[in-house]
Design a protein around this motif. Structure first.
Motif, mmCIF file in Angstrom:
data_model
loop_
_atom_site.group_PDB
_atom_site.id
_atom_site.type_symbol
_atom_site.label_atom_id
_atom_site.label_comp_id
_atom_site.label_asym_id
_atom_site.label_seq_id
_atom_site.Cartn_x
_atom_site.Cartn_y
_atom_site.Cartn_z
ATOM 1 N N ILE A 113 0.861 -1.184 0.000
ATOM 2 C CA ILE A 113 0.000 0.000 0.000
ATOM 3 C C ILE A 113 0.895 1.230 0.000
ATOM 4 O O ILE A 113 1.923 1.277 0.686
ATOM 5 N N ALA A 114 0.525 2.236 -0.725
ATOM 6 C CA ALA A 114 1.333 3.439 -0.858
ATOM 7 C C ALA A 114 1.449 4.177 0.475
ATOM 8 O O ALA A 114 0.505 4.179 1.273
ATOM 9 N N PRO A 115 2.596 4.787 0.737
ATOM 10 C CA PRO A 115 2.770 5.511 2.008
ATOM 11 C C PRO A 115 1.734 6.597 2.220
ATOM 12 O O PRO A 115 1.300 6.835 3.347
ATOM 13 N N ILE A 116 1.271 7.284 1.135
ATOM 14 C CA ILE A 116 0.289 8.337 1.299
ATOM 15 C C ILE A 116 -1.037 7.783 1.792
ATOM 16 O O ILE A 116 -1.751 8.390 2.598
ATOM 17 N N GLU A 117 -1.379 6.567 1.316
ATOM 18 C CA GLU A 117 -2.605 5.921 1.767
ATOM 19 C C GLU A 117 -2.451 5.417 3.206
ATOM 20 O O GLU A 117 -3.392 5.467 4.001
ATOM 21 N N ILE A 118 -1.262 4.937 3.547
ATOM 22 C CA ILE A 118 -1.017 4.510 4.940
ATOM 23 C C ILE A 118 -1.170 5.698 5.884
ATOM 24 O O ILE A 118 -1.784 5.589 6.953
ATOM 25 N N HIS A 119 -0.658 6.855 5.453
ATOM 26 C CA HIS A 119 -0.785 8.048 6.281
ATOM 27 C C HIS A 119 -2.250 8.427 6.466
ATOM 28 O O HIS A 119 -2.677 8.826 7.560
ATOM 29 N N ARG A 120 -3.055 8.298 5.415
ATOM 30 C CA ARG A 120 -4.479 8.615 5.528
ATOM 31 C C ARG A 120 -5.191 7.681 6.486
ATOM 32 O O ARG A 120 -6.009 8.097 7.300
ATOM 33 N N GLN A 121 -4.845 6.407 6.439
ATOM 34 C CA GLN A 121 -5.458 5.436 7.347
ATOM 35 C C GLN A 121 -5.057 5.702 8.796
ATOM 36 O O GLN A 121 -5.867 5.591 9.712
ATOM 37 N N LEU A 122 -3.800 6.066 8.988
ATOM 38 C CA LEU A 122 -3.344 6.375 10.348
ATOM 39 C C LEU A 122 -4.086 7.578 10.926
ATOM 40 O O LEU A 122 -4.476 7.594 12.095
ATOM 41 N N CYS A 123 -4.267 8.608 10.087
ATOM 42 C CA CYS A 123 -4.969 9.797 10.560
ATOM 43 C C CYS A 123 -6.421 9.500 10.873
ATOM 44 O O CYS A 123 -7.024 10.121 11.756
ATOM 45 N N GLN A 124 -7.023 8.541 10.145
ATOM 46 C CA GLN A 124 -8.402 8.156 10.422
ATOM 47 C C GLN A 124 -8.548 7.599 11.836
ATOM 48 O O GLN A 124 -9.475 7.933 12.564
ATOM 49 N N VAL A 125 -7.637 6.736 12.209
ATOM 50 C CA VAL A 125 -7.776 6.001 13.472
ATOM 51 C C VAL A 125 -7.144 6.755 14.634
ATOM 52 O O VAL A 125 -7.722 6.866 15.723
ATOM 53 N N TYR A 126 -5.945 7.321 14.410
ATOM 54 C CA TYR A 126 -5.198 7.911 15.517
ATOM 55 C C TYR A 126 -5.288 9.428 15.567
ATOM 56 O O TYR A 126 -4.773 10.039 16.509
ATOM 57 N N GLY A 127 -5.884 10.051 14.567
ATOM 58 C CA GLY A 127 -5.961 11.490 14.559
ATOM 59 C C GLY A 127 -4.995 12.093 13.554
ATOM 60 O O GLY A 127 -4.012 11.460 13.138
ATOM 61 N N PRO A 128 -5.215 13.343 13.158
ATOM 62 C CA PRO A 128 -4.405 13.940 12.083
ATOM 63 C C PRO A 128 -2.966 14.243 12.475
ATOM 64 O O PRO A 128 -2.130 14.462 11.606
ATOM 65 N N ASN A 129 -2.663 14.268 13.764
ATOM 66 C CA ASN A 129 -1.314 14.648 14.205
ATOM 67 C C ASN A 129 -0.479 13.455 14.656
ATOM 68 O O ASN A 129 0.503 13.623 15.381
ATOM 69 N N ILE A 130 -0.850 12.277 14.231
ATOM 70 C CA ILE A 130 -0.157 11.091 14.725
ATOM 71 C C ILE A 130 1.255 10.983 14.151
ATOM 72 O O ILE A 130 2.210 10.658 14.851
ATOM 73 N N MET A 131 1.438 11.286 12.860
ATOM 74 C CA MET A 131 2.751 11.174 12.229
ATOM 75 C C MET A 131 2.729 11.910 10.894
ATOM 76 O O MET A 131 1.706 11.932 10.207
ATOM 77 N N SER A 132 3.833 12.508 10.545
ATOM 78 C CA SER A 132 3.922 13.234 9.281
ATOM 79 C C SER A 132 4.075 12.262 8.111
ATOM 80 O O SER A 132 4.467 11.098 8.275
#
Length: 455
Positions: A113-132
């Motif tokens: 899975i592309a890193p940009i999509e992984i970042h979107r999934q992380l922000c969904q679950v953990y919030g928008p400030n979880i990781m850049s």
């Protein structure tokens, strides 16, 4: 898994690793079969039981979830009830551990899975400030390069500048000049900070900077031998007779009392807040008007208080007259004490060691304890009675004449309980013992009281 929390099941399932729990807990919207299949591939765990897979149809957490499949990215996503879109979602799992988030990144990276999509999934679950996004790309790159651990690697840190050779150089510098300051020492070691030098001096070399001890006299070997002899005599006498020996001791000495005695630096100390204004204290001196006071006491009470008339000095003749007053006071206040025998303890001032004085003491039949010279730390009047008297006089009162001063001092002496005088007598025992153990040296703990005898 009907009525059972998938996270709770993972906590009780023996073969599921902590990182696997992180993945399952984070992506609770996916089907259990797909999660377990992915776990088998990523963590190479072929021991997951088929019964567990068959009995698990849906992952459930603390609230109801609606499942759907994103056709564009072909990834599994969940939106809680009440949220119109993914963008409106809040953090479903607040404050996760760092290794948990990295486990999720490792999970998705293994599925290509592309890193940009992984970042979107992380922000969904953990919030928008979880990781850049940049950090997500970095972790994906490391996992693609065969990194397995999701924990931070141990760091060696900055190499320490403290070593045995450098500590030895600092020690040699200190031995050459013991009055150095850290600033002066830093000029010899410019490559080391001042804080690090202070650490070497205090923690590694165990040095501490202190002032020299004040002593009344630079004792010669003869003086120390006299102090040792007095200590041995006193302790042997006490060992043989015990408290009966202390009951026989009568102590006497003279001191100056002034019409005004300023408070000491220690007495002026007080608690203050960090924001409190600084208290100013101006320099004060003893008043010129003063009276000589001679005091004799035993372990029960005061025996005699004698004030020297103005214009006279304490000489052998005057001191003998005071001893005759003392004998009459003992006869009136301590019946049987003259019969048991009196042990007189006073210092070796000239009037005390004169021939006339020795003749009077022989006439009385009193025993004289040989007090060593230059030893105010072994004189009970100096380190106990007069010390507390000077504290009383330094309370700020200013006496108008000699009679007011004499009355106040006499009242203070008679107001002290018997325990006060007995405590001063009992202190002689540990003091002489310390003197013996220090081979005739001054008793260090009590040197700060010695100056009272010179006032």
């Amino acid at each position: 898994m009907s009525g059972t929390d998938f996270g709770d099941h993972l906590n009780t399932f023996p073969v599921v690793l902590p990182s696997q729990r992180f993945v399952a807990k984070s992506f609770f919207g996916a089907m259990a079969s797909e999660i377990l299949s992915a776990l088998r591939v990523i963590f190479m765990n072929e021991t997951l039981e088929e019964d567990f897979l068959k009995s698990t149809s849906l992952v459930k957490f603390n609230f109801v979830k609606v499942l759907f499949i994103d056709n564009t990215s072909e990834t599994l996503t969940s939106v809680p009830p009440g949220a119109s879109s993914v963008a409106e979602m809040e953090a479903l799992i607040p404050s996760p551990a760092a290794c948990e988030v990295r486990s999720v990144i490792k999970f998705f990276n293994a599925q290509s899975i592309a890193p940009i999509e992984i970042h979107r999934q992380l922000c969904q679950v953990y919030g928008p400030n979880i990781m850049s996004k940049q950090l997500v790309r970095r972790w994906c790159r490391q996992f693609s390069e065969s990194r397995q651990s999701v924990h931070d690697e141990e760091r060696s840190g900055r190499p320490s500048l403290i070593n045995d050779d450098r500590v030895e150089l600092v020690r040699q510098c200190i031995m050459e000049n013991r009055r150095f300051t850290i600033t002066e020492l830093s000029s010899h070691f410019p490559q080391i900070s001042r804080s690090l030098l202070h650490e070497i001096v205090t923690k590694h070399l165990l040095f501490k900077k202190v002032c020299a001890r004040w002593v009344p006299k630079n004792l010669t070997p003869e003086h120390k031998m006299q102090r040792l002899g007095a200590a041995l005599t006193f302790l042997q006498w006490y060992h043989d007779d015990g408290n009966e020996f202390l009951d026989r001791i009568v102590t006497g000495d003279e001191t100056w009392i002034s019409h005004f005695t300023p408070e000491t630096k220690q007495q002026s100390m007080h608690w203050r807040h960090s924001r409190s204004p600084v208290r100013m204290k101006f320099k004060q001196t003893l008043s010129v008007r003063k009276v000589m006071c001679t005091v004799f006491w035993d372990r029960k009470d005061i025996l005699l208080i004698d004030f020297l008339p103005g214009g006279e000095t304490v000489n052998a003749y005057r001191y003998c007259e005071t001893l005759r007053k003392l004998r009459r006071a003992i006869q009136n206040k301590r019946r049987g004490m003259l019969t048991a025998g009196v042990v007189l303890l006073h210092d070796n001032a000239s009037p005390h060691t004169a021939r006339r004085t020795a003749a009077v003491l022989t006439e009385f039949g009193w025993e004289l304890f040989d007090h060593p010279p230059y030893s105010p730390d072994l004189a009970p009047s100096d380190f106990h009675v007069f010390l507390h008297l000077k504290k009383f006089l330094s309370s700020g009162d200013r006496f108008g004449n000699d009679e007011e001063l004499k009355t106040s001092v006499t009242r203070w002496f008679h107001s002290q309980a018997a325990e006060f005088y007995d405590r001063g007598r009992q202190k002689l025992i540990p003091r002489y013992d310390k003197c013996l153990n220090s081979e005739g040296g001054y008793v260090e703990k009590y040197l700060k009281h010695c100056c009272t005898c010179c006032q």
